[in-house]
Every structure is written in C-alpha cells, then in structure tokens.
Design a protein around this motif. Sequence first.
Motif, PDB file in Angstrom:
ATOM      1  N   GLU A   9       0.819  -1.209   0.000  1.00 23.16           N
ATOM      2  CA  GLU A   9       0.000   0.000   0.000  1.00 23.16           C
ATOM      3  C   GLU A   9       0.851   1.257   0.000  1.00 23.16           C
ATOM      4  O   GLU A   9       0.504   2.256  -0.613  1.00 23.16           O
ATOM      5  CB  GLU A   9      -0.941   0.013   1.211  1.00 23.16           C
ATOM      6  N   LEU A  10       1.969   1.175   0.708  1.00 24.07           N
ATOM      7  CA  LEU A  10       2.843   2.337   0.771  1.00 24.07           C
ATOM      8  C   LEU A  10       3.364   2.679  -0.630  1.00 24.07           C
ATOM      9  O   LEU A  10       3.459   3.843  -1.015  1.00 24.07           O
ATOM     10  CB  LEU A  10       4.008   2.053   1.717  1.00 24.07           C
ATOM     11  N   ARG A  11       3.665   1.625  -1.398  1.00 23.05           N
ATOM     12  CA  ARG A  11       4.148   1.839  -2.764  1.00 23.05           C
ATOM     13  C   ARG A  11       3.086   2.602  -3.569  1.00 23.05           C
ATOM     14  O   ARG A  11       3.382   3.518  -4.301  1.00 23.05           O
ATOM     15  CB  ARG A  11       4.464   0.485  -3.415  1.00 23.05           C
ATOM     16  N   ILE A  12       1.833   2.190  -3.376  1.00 25.19           N
ATOM     17  CA  ILE A  12       0.743   2.867  -4.097  1.00 25.19           C
ATOM     18  C   ILE A  12       0.681   4.328  -3.672  1.00 25.19           C
ATOM     19  O   ILE A  12       0.641   5.245  -4.479  1.00 25.19           O
ATOM     20  CB  ILE A  12      -0.616   2.194  -3.791  1.00 25.19           C
ATOM     21  N   LEU A  13       0.709   4.518  -2.349  1.00 26.47           N
ATOM     22  CA  LEU A  13       0.580   5.878  -1.819  1.00 26.47           C
ATOM     23  C   LEU A  13       1.678   6.801  -2.341  1.00 26.47           C
ATOM     24  O   LEU A  13       1.420   7.929  -2.735  1.00 26.47           O
ATOM     25  CB  LEU A  13       0.681   5.842  -0.292  1.00 26.47           C
ATOM     26  N   LEU A  14       2.904   6.260  -2.335  1.00 25.71           N
ATOM     27  CA  LEU A  14       4.031   7.102  -2.745  1.00 25.71           C
ATOM     28  C   LEU A  14       3.977   7.424  -4.237  1.00 25.71           C
ATOM     29  O   LEU A  14       4.515   8.431  -4.669  1.00 25.71           O
ATOM     30  CB  LEU A  14       5.356   6.431  -2.387  1.00 25.71           C
ATOM     31  N   SER A  15       3.280   6.542  -5.013  1.00 26.50           N
ATOM     32  CA  SER A  15       3.232   6.775  -6.463  1.00 26.50           C
ATOM     33  C   SER A  15       2.215   7.861  -6.818  1.00 26.50           C
ATOM     34  O   SER A  15       2.181   8.340  -7.930  1.00 26.50           O
ATOM     35  CB  SER A  15       2.895   5.483  -7.196  1.00 26.50           C
ATOM     36  N   LEU A  16       1.359   8.225  -5.876  1.00 24.16           N
ATOM     37  CA  LEU A  16       0.323   9.215  -6.188  1.00 24.16           C
ATOM     38  C   LEU A  16       0.745  10.604  -5.714  1.00 24.16           C
ATOM     39  O   LEU A  16       0.752  10.882  -4.530  1.00 24.16           O
ATOM     40  CB  LEU A  16      -1.000   8.820  -5.515  1.00 24.16           C
ATOM     41  N   GLN A  17       1.150  11.417  -6.646  1.00 21.27           N
ATOM     42  CA  GLN A  17       1.574  12.779  -6.302  1.00 21.27           C
ATOM     43  C   GLN A  17       0.727  13.745  -7.119  1.00 21.27           C
ATOM     44  O   GLN A  17       0.935  13.900  -8.316  1.00 21.27           O
ATOM     45  CB  GLN A  17       3.060  12.990  -6.637  1.00 21.27           C
ATOM     46  N   HIS A  18      -0.256  14.360  -6.495  1.00 18.78           N
ATOM     47  CA  HIS A  18      -1.175  15.232  -7.232  1.00 18.78           C
ATOM     48  C   HIS A  18      -1.736  16.270  -6.272  1.00 18.78           C
ATOM     49  O   HIS A  18      -1.978  15.955  -5.099  1.00 18.78           O
ATOM     50  CB  HIS A  18      -2.310  14.377  -7.841  1.00 18.78           C
ATOM     51  N   PRO A  19      -1.992  17.507  -6.751  1.00 17.90           N
ATOM     52  CA  PRO A  19      -2.499  18.541  -5.831  1.00 17.90           C
ATOM     53  C   PRO A  19      -3.848  18.204  -5.197  1.00 17.90           C
ATOM     54  O   PRO A  19      -4.198  18.771  -4.166  1.00 17.90           O
ATOM     55  CB  PRO A  19      -2.627  19.786  -6.713  1.00 17.90           C
TER      56      PRO A  19
END
Length: 651
Positions: free
Chosen positions: A58-68
């Motif tokens: 899940e952390l991998r998913i979270l870190l891949s999402l970078q959006h305002p």
Amino acid sequence: MSSYLGTELKHSKYRLLGLVGQGQFGRVFCAVHRRTGKLVALKSLERQRFPTHKFLRELRILLSLQHPNIVTCQALEQTASGRCLVMDYCEGGTLRSLMMEDVYLNRSQSLKLVADILAGLEHAHQRGVVHCDIKPENILLSVTPTGWIARISDFGIARLSQELNEQDAGNTGSPAYMAPERFYGQYSLTSDLYAVGILLFELLAGYRPFSGTPTELMSAHLNRPVQIPDTIPAIWHSFLLTALQKLSARRFRSAKEMLAALQLIATTEGSGSWLDRQMSDHPLLQPISVFTLPLRSQHQEFLEAPLTKLAAQPVQLQAATPSTYLYGVAESQISLRIFEPDATAGLVLKSTPILADFPVAKPQTVTTHPPIQAVFPRSQGCFVMTQRSIGLIPSLASTDQTPLKSDFQPILEFAPNLQNISVAIEPAGRWMAILTVDPTTDPATAMGTLQFQALPGDGSRFWLAPHPIKIPLKGYQISSLQLLVLDNSHVAVIAESIPPASQTAQDKATPGTIVKVFTRRGTAVGTLNLPVLGSKFVLTLIPDQLMAVDRQNLNSVLLIDLKPYRISRLGVEIVPDELVATPWGYLFSNQQGTIVALDREGRHLGKLQTDLPITALTWVSPHSLLIATWHASQGHLHTVDLRESGLDLLF
Ligand SMILES: Nc1ncnc2c1ncn2[C@@H]1O[C@H](COP(=O)(O)OP(=O)(O)OP(=O)(O)O)[C@@H](O)[C@H]1O
C-alpha cells in the motif's frame, strides 16, 4: 498514546503539535518538521493491524500518487510501537465537517470541490488505483483565501481496510456512497465515480438520494431509481442520472470524461467561475436558517457621546456579590458603570453613571487629548492606551464604597518617532508586551521591536525577556500589524504577508497572514503562514483559538485553532464590524444595527435587529449584552437579556 508518540518522536525530525483525529487504524497528529517548519500530518498505524507485506504494498501505491488533489504521503517514520505515515497537512478539516455546518456552500465552490475530486481520481485511475471509499469524511480541505481545495485522503489505506474488514466481518465501505456492484465485492474505477455522483447530489440537494439501514441502502442502490428534487436545477439532472447508473458500463467512462461534462454544465449555467479563477459574486457561505428578531432592551440609558468601545470586567466589590465594571470609551474619555446581579431583574445598573466621564490625560481640553485606542480591564483597574502613552486607572474594588478615583497613572510614554505601536496585556494583568516599528523608509529593511514589561502588582515576579527582540518585517504589511497575548506566557505578532512579486500572472503568489508566536521570555516558538487574509484578530474563550474577519469573503469569519492547527469559516450573513466571543459562542455586529449569534459549533442561534447603528457591544454576564447605539446626535446604552430575546439559547 499521544504522549507515547510524543516521547517516541523526541529524537525524530518532527515535533507533535496536537491530536487531530482518530481513524479506525490509529490516531492522526499535527506535527511540525523541526528544521523546515513545514506542517505535516502523522498517521500512526498499529503494527499488528498492518502486516508488513500488505503495508509495504500500500505504501508503494501511496508514494506513487503525487497530485495537488490527493493527500500525498511524503515518508514513513518508524516508531517503537508502530509506524507513522507522514502526510501533507490539511488545515481545513474534512468536507463532512464543512457540510455539517449551518451553511450552504455557494454553487461554484461546491462544483469546484467536486472537480478537484475528479482531477485527483483521474490521476489515481490512470495509475490503476481505485479508491473504493470516496465519501466526504475522506475528502480533506486545504484552505485558500477565496475558498478550499479538496484533496482525497486514505488512498490505499481505504482498500487495505476493506480487505482486512472482509476477513474480519465481511462488512465494508460506507453503504451510503457504495455503487451497486460493491455490494457483491466487485469494484472498478466507475465505482468511485458513482460515489462522486452521490456526493454531488448531497452538495446540491442537502441530503443523499438514499438513506436507511445498511440493508435498506443496499436494496436502494441496487433497485431504487434516483429521484432528483426540483431544488436541483434541471441542467444537472442528466449528469447526475449518468453518474448514478446502476450498471457500471452506463456511467461516465472515466473521471476525465465526468470532469469535462461537469465543467461544460457549470459554464453553461454560469456557475463555473472557478474555471477562470475569478472570485464568485456570491458569498462563499450562506447561512441556512436565519430569522430576525427585534432587539428589545431591558433598560436604556441616554448617552451624551458615541461609545466606540465597551469592555467589561467581573469584580468582587462586596463580600459575596460578584459585580461587573463596564468601561465605555468615547474618543478621549472613559466612563465606568457598575452592574450588580439582582435576583429578580437579572443584571442591573447600580447607579447611572457612578463615575462621570473624565479626561484621561492632563491637558486642558478634552478634544486635544489623544484619543483612546485600546482599553484592557484587569484586576488592578483599567489599562488605557492612547497614541502617546499607556497608563492605568486604578481599580476601586478594594476601596469599596469610597468615591471613585479618576487619576490616570502613566506607565509608559511612547517616543514621538515610533510608529504602529501595539500593546497587549496578559489576562491576569501581570505583564504587557509592546510592539513598535523602527522608523525607516525602506520596507525591505523594516524592523519591529518587541518588548515585555512587568505591570504594577506582582508582575515583577515574572521572568520576562530582559532585552528587546528584533523582528525583521520584510514581507509584512506593516499597517496590518497586530499584537495579541495568547495566554499567560505567549504572544502572537500577526500581519498580512506581502507576496513576493511574481513573473507571470498564473504564477501569482496568494496573499496570506503571518502569525509569529513568542514566549514572554522572548523565545520564538514558531511561525504559521495562514493561507487566508484576516483582519481584526481577537481571542475567543476557547484556549488557543483566534477569530478574525475573512477579508476576501466578507460574509464569513475565520476561526483559527492553533493547537492543533485548523482553519474554519463561519458564514455570518453580515459583514461584521465587531467580533465578540462569549462563553456560549460568538456574536457579530455591524453598524447597520444587526447582531448575529452563533454557538461554539458555528450553528446559527438567530439574529437581532435594531434600527439604530451599533457603535460598540460587549457582554456583562453570559446572558446580558450591553449595546451602544448612536444616530443623529443621539445615543443609548441598551441592556439586553438574551434569555428574553427569543434567540435559541439554552441557559
Ligand atoms: N492529512 C491530514 N491533515 C489534516 N487532518 C487529517 C489528515 N488526515 C486525517 N486527518 C484528520 O484525522 C481524522 C482521522 O483520519 P483518518 O483518515 O485516520 O480516519 P477516518 O478517515 O476518519 O476514518 P477511517 O480510518 O475509518 O477511514 C480525520 O477525520 C481528519 O479530521
């Protein structure tokens, strides 16, 4: 747990500022990066509930999402008892908390928030990530001067919690927002779009299309057609019906497609002002139920001059009778009245007025005196600030029935070349802080000087900063400087910030407010850059809470909690001139004679109206208000018993 985490983080990069909330998997704290001063949210996750392999996935998913429009995860902190996700801090709370207030969001702002959510979802869906639990509780808000930015939180965690719950009890998600297929354990990106459809329906109609028990909700989502009320303009009906199709394949195919349709309708309807970054003409917040009651005074006293300030101070004049001193300021004169509680009539004026108006400073005529700028009633008496000095009118409480003295004892004379002098006095009256601006013509090198001084009484027992503290004021709007005492050991220097000149119009930095906190010993505690423009800051009776006029949204008031940091807006219907905190909530008045009362949760208790312009107001007991009016060379001081005013107050 809070102190646990505090101890565990003692040697980490972060310092805890306070608990913000509690989710199913752990607590959320507001913290500050010790070196950069950046605020973050620390989400503690219990180790047992998040087995390592699932967590890392899940952390991998979270870190891949970078959006305002997504609450991004910046890092992972390991602590002895578990782990913390380090996330962007959203000071505006959740969309749910905003929807629960007694206000309507203006249409353009509601649509903007939905557009933000769709933009965030498009980013995640493009990366193959479905949220699975879109609901107002999972939409966090960043505050901007003209409104809010919606940011989706709980990506990954929502899906992980679903998996864990399925193993535990088989009950998942939030049924009110769940697409039909979710009840069969299936989901796709259009399940998220269905949830956005429910959310938009709720924002526009004020309620959700389906309600009831989880079983009733399941049956409604699966079988019941959506009924759109007439209160939602027809132009939105087919949009909502598409978003809320029972069959996934009949809905919008992507967040991008849904966003484009939303923007097109908003533009056609004329509610798309956020699209070209214009400010909407409509108030940001519109109170839901405001009824007006005539202001009925219990007692009226004729005034000879307009009172521009009223300040009350509880005193113990005689053994068991608590009384209240009321100080009134008219230009350069100050007057005192004494109120005593009466078993039958509430609070009554003991005599009118006990102390005749008297000049504050020595000089010949009243009109030449520097006008009074601020009054601070404290136990020693009333501290009075004029342009030239600060002094004390000693308290008479101890002298009991003896005639009231009218001597003004100067404590500090200001040097004539000083500008923008602000004074603030500790609640117990033991010390004061003085902020001055050093004379200069160049704003880039402007300097402020903050000093502390013990006051008559036992103030000298306090350890105060022995030397003046220099504060560089580059980037501060000097005319907006304000000084507030937060408690018996902290002061705040507050000013509007001047954004640095920008290269392009798009890149325009937004204005904001700087709050710099110091201890009475002169140590700088920290600086908060508020993303709002506030003026007339006052303390409320809730610890560490300030309120201010929202300068860019004139019908709203800002409530700023410092611990933990949180900015909320209250819709007040009027443009307030006076902001008054009471033990039960807040009062706002304008010069047109309207008073709006809100409780501590921001609920509207009602509105009082007089035909006369209000020049000052204060409370002398929780249910007694004193209101000064002035019109056509005539003025009155009204005593109002709120228990008889018709306001929805519970005493
Ligand atoms: N990044 C953040 N910035 C500011 N406040 C936050 C942040 N994340 C969470 N919060 C606050 O903490 C509260 C708890 O958040 P959390 O996401 O743990 O739980 P939840 O979404 O309320 O519940 P659940 O865990 O069941 O999804 C939220 O209601 C919100 O007020």
